[in-house]
Write a protein that holds these residues in place. Structure first.
Motif, PDB file in Angstrom:
ATOM      1  N   CYS A 224      43.059-125.406 101.052  1.00 20.71           N
ATOM      2  CA  CYS A 224      42.825-125.675  99.624  1.00 20.71           C
ATOM      3  C   CYS A 224      44.033-125.251  98.798  1.00 20.71           C
ATOM      4  O   CYS A 224      43.969-124.277  98.026  1.00 20.71           O
ATOM      5  N   PHE A 225      45.117-125.937  98.972  1.00 19.69           N
ATOM      6  CA  PHE A 225      46.304-125.676  98.150  1.00 19.69           C
ATOM      7  C   PHE A 225      46.977-127.015  97.879  1.00 19.69           C
ATOM      8  O   PHE A 225      47.633-127.592  98.750  1.00 19.69           O
ATOM      9  N   ALA A 226      46.796-127.509  96.670  1.00 21.01           N
ATOM     10  CA  ALA A 226      47.307-128.832  96.304  1.00 21.01           C
ATOM     11  C   ALA A 226      48.498-128.688  95.365  1.00 21.01           C
ATOM     12  O   ALA A 226      48.449-127.921  94.400  1.00 21.01           O
ATOM     13  N   VAL A 227      49.565-129.413  95.640  1.00 21.03           N
ATOM     14  CA  VAL A 227      50.763-129.436  94.791  1.00 21.03           C
ATOM     15  C   VAL A 227      50.934-130.853  94.269  1.00 21.03           C
ATOM     16  O   VAL A 227      51.006-131.812  95.049  1.00 21.03           O
ATOM     17  N   THR A 228      51.014-130.986  92.944  1.00 18.31           N
ATOM     18  CA  THR A 228      51.152-132.292  92.304  1.00 18.31           C
ATOM     19  C   THR A 228      52.337-132.259  91.356  1.00 18.31           C
ATOM     20  O   THR A 228      52.484-131.308  90.573  1.00 18.31           O
ATOM     21  N   ALA A 229      53.204-133.253  91.430  1.00 19.16           N
ATOM     22  CA  ALA A 229      54.364-133.330  90.530  1.00 19.16           C
ATOM     23  C   ALA A 229      54.005-134.132  89.289  1.00 19.16           C
ATOM     24  O   ALA A 229      53.325-135.154  89.361  1.00 19.16           O
ATOM     25  N   ILE A 230      54.456-133.637  88.152  1.00 20.43           N
ATOM     26  CA  ILE A 230      54.350-134.366  86.888  1.00 20.43           C
ATOM     27  C   ILE A 230      55.772-134.592  86.391  1.00 20.43           C
ATOM     28  O   ILE A 230      56.507-133.644  86.138  1.00 20.43           O
ATOM     29  N   GLU A 231      56.154-135.837  86.282  1.00 23.97           N
ATOM     30  CA  GLU A 231      57.546-136.190  86.000  1.00 23.97           C
ATOM     31  C   GLU A 231      57.698-136.670  84.565  1.00 23.97           C
ATOM     32  O   GLU A 231      56.870-137.412  84.042  1.00 23.97           O
ATOM     33  N   SER A 232      58.787-136.225  83.924  1.00 25.95           N
ATOM     34  CA  SER A 232      59.086-136.674  82.564  1.00 25.95           C
ATOM     35  C   SER A 232      60.582-136.626  82.349  1.00 25.95           C
ATOM     36  O   SER A 232      61.259-135.687  82.768  1.00 25.95           O
TER      37      SER A 232
ATOM     38  N   GLY B  42      57.097-130.549 102.886  1.00 29.33           N
ATOM     39  CA  GLY B  42      55.690-130.406 103.227  1.00 29.33           C
ATOM     40  C   GLY B  42      54.818-129.771 102.169  1.00 29.33           C
ATOM     41  O   GLY B  42      53.625-129.544 102.399  1.00 29.33           O
ATOM     42  N   TRP B  43      55.362-129.496 100.992  1.00 31.57           N
ATOM     43  CA  TRP B  43      54.542-128.868  99.958  1.00 31.57           C
ATOM     44  C   TRP B  43      53.475-129.819  99.415  1.00 31.57           C
ATOM     45  O   TRP B  43      52.451-129.384  98.890  1.00 31.57           O
ATOM     46  N   PHE B  44      53.707-131.106  99.503  1.00 36.08           N
ATOM     47  CA  PHE B  44      52.708-132.077  99.043  1.00 36.08           C
ATOM     48  C   PHE B  44      51.557-132.240 100.040  1.00 36.08           C
ATOM     49  O   PHE B  44      50.538-132.841  99.714  1.00 36.08           O
ATOM     50  N   SER B  45      51.735-131.717 101.227  1.00 34.31           N
ATOM     51  CA  SER B  45      50.712-131.923 102.272  1.00 34.31           C
ATOM     52  C   SER B  45      50.348-130.604 102.930  1.00 34.31           C
ATOM     53  O   SER B  45      50.311-130.492 104.148  1.00 34.31           O
TER      54      SER B  45
ATOM     55  N   VAL C 149      67.217-120.497 101.191  1.00 35.24           N
ATOM     56  CA  VAL C 149      65.932-121.171 100.973  1.00 35.24           C
ATOM     57  C   VAL C 149      65.845-121.533  99.492  1.00 35.24           C
ATOM     58  O   VAL C 149      66.103-120.686  98.639  1.00 35.24           O
ATOM     59  N   PRO C 150      65.491-122.776  99.155  1.00 36.17           N
ATOM     60  CA  PRO C 150      65.403-123.155  97.745  1.00 36.17           C
ATOM     61  C   PRO C 150      64.483-122.228  96.952  1.00 36.17           C
ATOM     62  O   PRO C 150      63.413-121.824  97.435  1.00 36.17           O
ATOM     63  N   MET C 151      64.897-121.891  95.730  1.00 34.39           N
ATOM     64  CA  MET C 151      64.144-120.947  94.907  1.00 34.39           C
ATOM     65  C   MET C 151      62.675-121.330  94.787  1.00 34.39           C
ATOM     66  O   MET C 151      61.785-120.483  94.858  1.00 34.39           O
ATOM     67  N   ILE C 152      62.411-122.612  94.568  1.00 30.04           N
ATOM     68  CA  ILE C 152      61.045-123.047  94.284  1.00 30.04           C
ATOM     69  C   ILE C 152      60.097-122.756  95.439  1.00 30.04           C
ATOM     70  O   ILE C 152      58.887-122.571  95.233  1.00 30.04           O
ATOM     71  N   SER C 153      60.636-122.655  96.662  1.00 29.26           N
ATOM     72  CA  SER C 153      59.776-122.352  97.807  1.00 29.26           C
ATOM     73  C   SER C 153      59.214-120.938  97.721  1.00 29.26           C
ATOM     74  O   SER C 153      58.085-120.675  98.146  1.00 29.26           O
ATOM     75  N   TYR C 154      60.005-120.003  97.192  1.00 30.47           N
ATOM     76  CA  TYR C 154      59.510-118.645  97.006  1.00 30.47           C
ATOM     77  C   TYR C 154      58.347-118.634  96.017  1.00 30.47           C
ATOM     78  O   TYR C 154      57.331-117.964  96.236  1.00 30.47           O
ATOM     79  N   THR C 155      58.513-119.361  94.921  1.00 28.71           N
ATOM     80  CA  THR C 155      57.473-119.381  93.892  1.00 28.71           C
ATOM     81  C   THR C 155      56.195-120.020  94.415  1.00 28.71           C
ATOM     82  O   THR C 155      55.096-119.492  94.219  1.00 28.71           O
ATOM     83  N   LEU C 156      56.329-121.162  95.089  1.00 36.59           N
ATOM     84  CA  LEU C 156      55.151-121.837  95.621  1.00 36.59           C
ATOM     85  C   LEU C 156      54.458-121.004  96.701  1.00 36.59           C
ATOM     86  O   LEU C 156      53.219-120.934  96.740  1.00 36.59           O
ATOM     87  N   ALA C 157      55.235-120.382  97.567  1.00 39.50           N
ATOM     88  CA  ALA C 157      54.642-119.563  98.628  1.00 39.50           C
ATOM     89  C   ALA C 157      53.869-118.390  98.035  1.00 39.50           C
ATOM     90  O   ALA C 157      52.796-118.021  98.531  1.00 39.50           O
TER      91      ALA C 157
ATOM     92  N   SER D  65      64.579-134.836  88.423  1.00 38.93           N
ATOM     93  CA  SER D  65      63.194-134.838  88.909  1.00 38.93           C
ATOM     94  C   SER D  65      63.075-135.463  90.295  1.00 38.93           C
ATOM     95  O   SER D  65      62.265-135.008  91.116  1.00 38.93           O
ATOM     96  N   LYS D  66      63.860-136.502  90.579  1.00 36.58           N
ATOM     97  CA  LYS D  66      63.772-137.158  91.885  1.00 36.58           C
ATOM     98  C   LYS D  66      64.167-136.211  93.004  1.00 36.58           C
ATOM     99  O   LYS D  66      63.582-136.239  94.093  1.00 36.58           O
ATOM    100  N   GLN D  67      65.169-135.366  92.745  1.00 28.80           N
ATOM    101  CA  GLN D  67      65.561-134.389  93.758  1.00 28.80           C
ATOM    102  C   GLN D  67      64.427-133.411  94.043  1.00 28.80           C
ATOM    103  O   GLN D  67      64.146-133.082  95.195  1.00 28.80           O
ATOM    104  N   VAL D  68      63.766-132.933  92.973  1.00 32.20           N
ATOM    105  CA  VAL D  68      62.686-131.966  93.142  1.00 32.20           C
ATOM    106  C   VAL D  68      61.522-132.607  93.908  1.00 32.20           C
ATOM    107  O   VAL D  68      60.996-132.030  94.871  1.00 32.20           O
ATOM    108  N   ILE D  69      61.123-133.802  93.499  1.00 29.70           N
ATOM    109  CA  ILE D  69      59.992-134.482  94.141  1.00 29.70           C
ATOM    110  C   ILE D  69      60.315-134.796  95.598  1.00 29.70           C
ATOM    111  O   ILE D  69      59.469-134.633  96.491  1.00 29.70           O
ATOM    112  N   ASN D  70      61.554-135.220  95.857  1.00 28.42           N
ATOM    113  CA  ASN D  70      61.958-135.509  97.233  1.00 28.42           C
ATOM    114  C   ASN D  70      61.887-134.253  98.097  1.00 28.42           C
ATOM    115  O   ASN D  70      61.419-134.291  99.248  1.00 28.42           O
ATOM    116  N   TYR D  71      62.308-133.115  97.551  1.00 27.02           N
ATOM    117  CA  TYR D  71      62.240-131.862  98.310  1.00 27.02           C
ATOM    118  C   TYR D  71      60.787-131.474  98.590  1.00 27.02           C
ATOM    119  O   TYR D  71      60.436-131.075  99.713  1.00 27.02           O
TER     120      TYR D  71
END
Length: 670
Positions: free
Chosen positions: A97-105, A90-93, A53-61, A79-85
């Motif tokens: 009341c749990f909103a996930v927003t990507a900020i890209e730079s 389903g983390w964007f949806s 399971v991707p690491m970031i899913s543990y953190t978000l969960a 960044s495109k890989q992260v945003i695509n994942y």
């Protein structure tokens, strides 16, 4: 000085209003380091699988379960890989009341740059959680948030609270893990952090300088080098404005934390929150990746994680006949041939391993092909789509990639330069065949990949076990160190009142090391080296160490299934027989043997009373298996001659055995 933005500083606002602001978090999806090279040149670390399971899913969960309502995921390299994942998973949806927003730079080169950009976006409106996407935790945020808010009510300068935990490894061992050594000075009354200093993992000196000005107005200071930083921070909005004002702040610990601690003008304060039973760990390198993976598989971390079934073998993986897979994680869609041996390794998705291959403590990325008879020695990392030819042997700690190793002259933003080519995953790469021209057969016939040069300390950050010679070398180098794991500086008194607590902590460390040796079947010489490291770093006598080991052995026996006193004796006898050689390493004289007997007395009276009725029988087992000598037993009895009757309980119980020893001694003399 940067202009203050609306919502960037809330110190003067009503504290009750802060409680109504939905809890926000900033998640950094870029590590801004190279510790996972060459893998992270092609995929961001937060998307590397942790038990499939991707690491970031543990953190978000965890953030969701902890009550965070809005998360801003900062994406830089890949960044495109992260945003695509985040979109496809389903983390964007998320419902509720749990909103996930990507900020890209693509212009940020550090965590400081990332937070400055977020400050400019003006999206943080109150206290927030600061974390990276490679952190696994189950801790509740309720208490630390409450502590932070209560301090803010009384002191607007209390801008940050960092989460720490007792280290499960001692100082010398933490260096071996590649994490370096961390020294902290903390006010035990207020929990204010006064000093935070890190030593590089290659540093051999444990000398820390404490500014005398820290002692002013304080009667007590706790000094620690046995605490770990969990890299979970509760921050007030002022932290962002501070970063915006000072572009020298790049690293969150080296620059920001120390910058605030050293700043006497603004007077901002940092506090600590220590967790004991909760789990929190950051994946900093391959060694911690290995350790945290094992924690998850063994349910060492409470699964407030993605709703998955933890398994070592991924879906769709095919395994041939007579293949053995031990202590490993295998991804999805892999093809593993017959007569293959895989131990302590991590295989990502769609890996092909042909017949007769051997892998020990290796990391193998997506699409790798290992042809028949190939051997991976401990510590090897094969990046994406690498090919090994038949009968190829890859030396320990080698790193192989289809991408050439960046040179010192290359840009520091190497990951960003590659990122565009891998925006939606791992791009197709033209495979270099036998690309190391000086060693044309290094990867075998048909092999593809560049063999990277490595440093001498590569073993520190590897998934492979620490080599015994390296462990012994570090222990010798640190022998005689005067810095103990932790302690308190009392400015009005020099009395030491915590020796019992220190000994208890030491015994817990020894027990944890012993149980790991039992469950992981660690070689005796390696266990001895680890226990020696604990003893030296804790500045404990050998007799105390012997008592701690015996205590661990008897607890193991007590936890063995038994329905009667006789079965308990047999269980203890088996444990003594199996581990007596470990114990005897610390029984060089009679005094140390007596310490073991006294430790057993203590156990029978306090922590393991079930042994009290069979004390004499266990004592006989220690004698019969040549762990305790006759002289030690008789001297123990003599020392009890003038003791109170309550202190002679077990001497009386062992009278028959002691009398037998004395008669046997007399017969020998005759």
């Amino acid at each position: 000085m940067g202009a203050k933005k609306k919502g960037a500083s809330r110190g003067s606002e009503d504290s009750e209003e802060l409680g109504h602001v939905p809890l926000q978090a900033i998640l950094l999806a870029d590590s801004f380091t190279t510790k996972f090279y060459p893998v992270t040149l092609e995929r961001p670390k937060v998307l590397l699988p942790l038990v499939n399971v991707p690491m970031i899913s543990y953190t978000l969960a965890w953030l969701k379960s902890a009550g965070v309502k809005e998360v801003f995921v900062f994406c830089c390299a890949h960044s495109k890989q992260v945003i695509n994942y985040l979109e496809t998973s389903g983390w964007f949806s998320q419902p509720g009341c749990f909103a996930v927003t990507a900020i890209e730079s693509h212009a940020s080169a550090s965590a400081g740059d990332a937070l400055r950009l977020i400050y400019e976006r003006d999206v943080i409106h109150g206290d927030f959680v600061l974390i990276s996407g490679d952190t696994v935790s189950d801790m509740s945020l309720t208490q630390v948030l409450q502590e932070h808010k209560e301090r803010r009510k009384k002191d607007n300068d209390a801008v940050m609270t960092i989460v720490i935990k007792p280290s499960q490894i001692m100082t010398q061992q933490s260096r071996l893990l590649g994490t370096g050594e961390l020294f902290m000075a903390i006010d035990p009354n207020t929990k204010q952090l006064l000093c935070y200093e890190e030593k590089a993992d290659h540093s051999k000196e444990s000398i820390f300088c404490l500014d005398k000005s820290l002692l002013v107005g304080k009667s007590l200071i706790s000094l620690h080098n046995d605490r770990e930083d969990c890299y979970i921070d509760i921050c007030s909005p002022e932290v962002l404005s501070l970063l915006a004002d000072d572009f020298d702040y790049q690293d969150l610990r080296h620059d920001l934390l120390n910058g605030l601690l050293d700043d006497d003008v603004r007077g901002y304060k940092i506090f600590t929150h220590e967790i004991d039973s909760s789990y929190a760990a950051k994946i900093d390198n391959f060694r911690s990746y290995d350790a945290i993976s094992k924690d998850i598989i063994q349910r060492g971390s409470y699964p407030s994680m993605p709703d998955i079934k933890f398994t070592e073998i991924g879906h769709g993986t095919k395994i041939g006949d007579n293949t053995e897979i031990l202590s490993s994680v295998v991804g999805e869609g892999c093809s593993i041939g017959s007569n293959v041996s895989i131990e302590g390794s991590y295989l990502l998705d769609n890996v092909t391993i042909e017949d007769g291959c051997k892998l020990k403590h290796a990391v193998v990325c997506d699409g790798v092909v290992i042809k028949s008879g190939a051997v991976l020695e401990p510590g090897v990392v094969l990046s994406f789509q690498v090919v090994l030819g038949e009968q190829c042997t890859v030396p320990s700690y080698s790193k192989i990639s289809l991408l050439q190793q960046p040179t010192e002259q290359d840009s520091d933003d190497e990951e960003l330069e590659y990122a565009d080519d891998y925006s939606n995953g791992i791009a197709e790469i033209s495979r270099p065949i036998n690309c190391n021209v000086n060693k044309p057969n290094e990867l075998g016939t048909g092999g593809a990949g560049y063999v990277w040069s490595i440093c001498d300390d590569e073993w520190r950050n590897s998934v492979a076990p620490i080599p015994a010679d390296k462990l012994a070398e570090v222990i010798r180098a640190t022998d005689g160190s005067s810095l103990t794991p932790s302690g308190e500086v009392k400015l009005e008194s020099s009395d030491s009142e915590d020796s019992d607590e220190d000994t208890s902590d030491f015994e817990n460390e020894v027990e944890a090391t012993f149980l790991r040796a039992v469950h992981e079947n660690i070689k005796l010489e390696h266990v001895v080296l680890e226990v020696n490291s604990l003893r030296l770093s804790s500045n404990k006598e050998t007799a105390i160490c012997a008592g701690a080991i015996f205590y661990s052995m008897m607890k193991l026996a007590l936890e063995s299934p038994h329905d009667s006193a006789s079965e308990l004796v047999r269980a203890a006898s088996r444990v003594i027989s199996e581990w007596k050689h470990l114990l005897k390493n610390y029984l060089s004289d009679i005094d140390e043997e007596i310490e073991v007997i006294m430790k057993f007395e203590e156990m029978c009276l306090e922590s393991a009373k079930e042994f009290s009725s069979v004390f004499d029988k266990i004592l006989y087992q220690l004698y019969d298996q040549e762990v305790i000598q006759e002289e030690a037993i008789l001297r123990w009895v003599e020392e009890k001659t003038d003791a109170d009757e309550s202190d002679r309980i077990f001497v009386r119980q062992a009278e028959t055995f002691v009398q037998w020893l004395r008669e046997a001694e007399e017969d020998d003399e005759e």
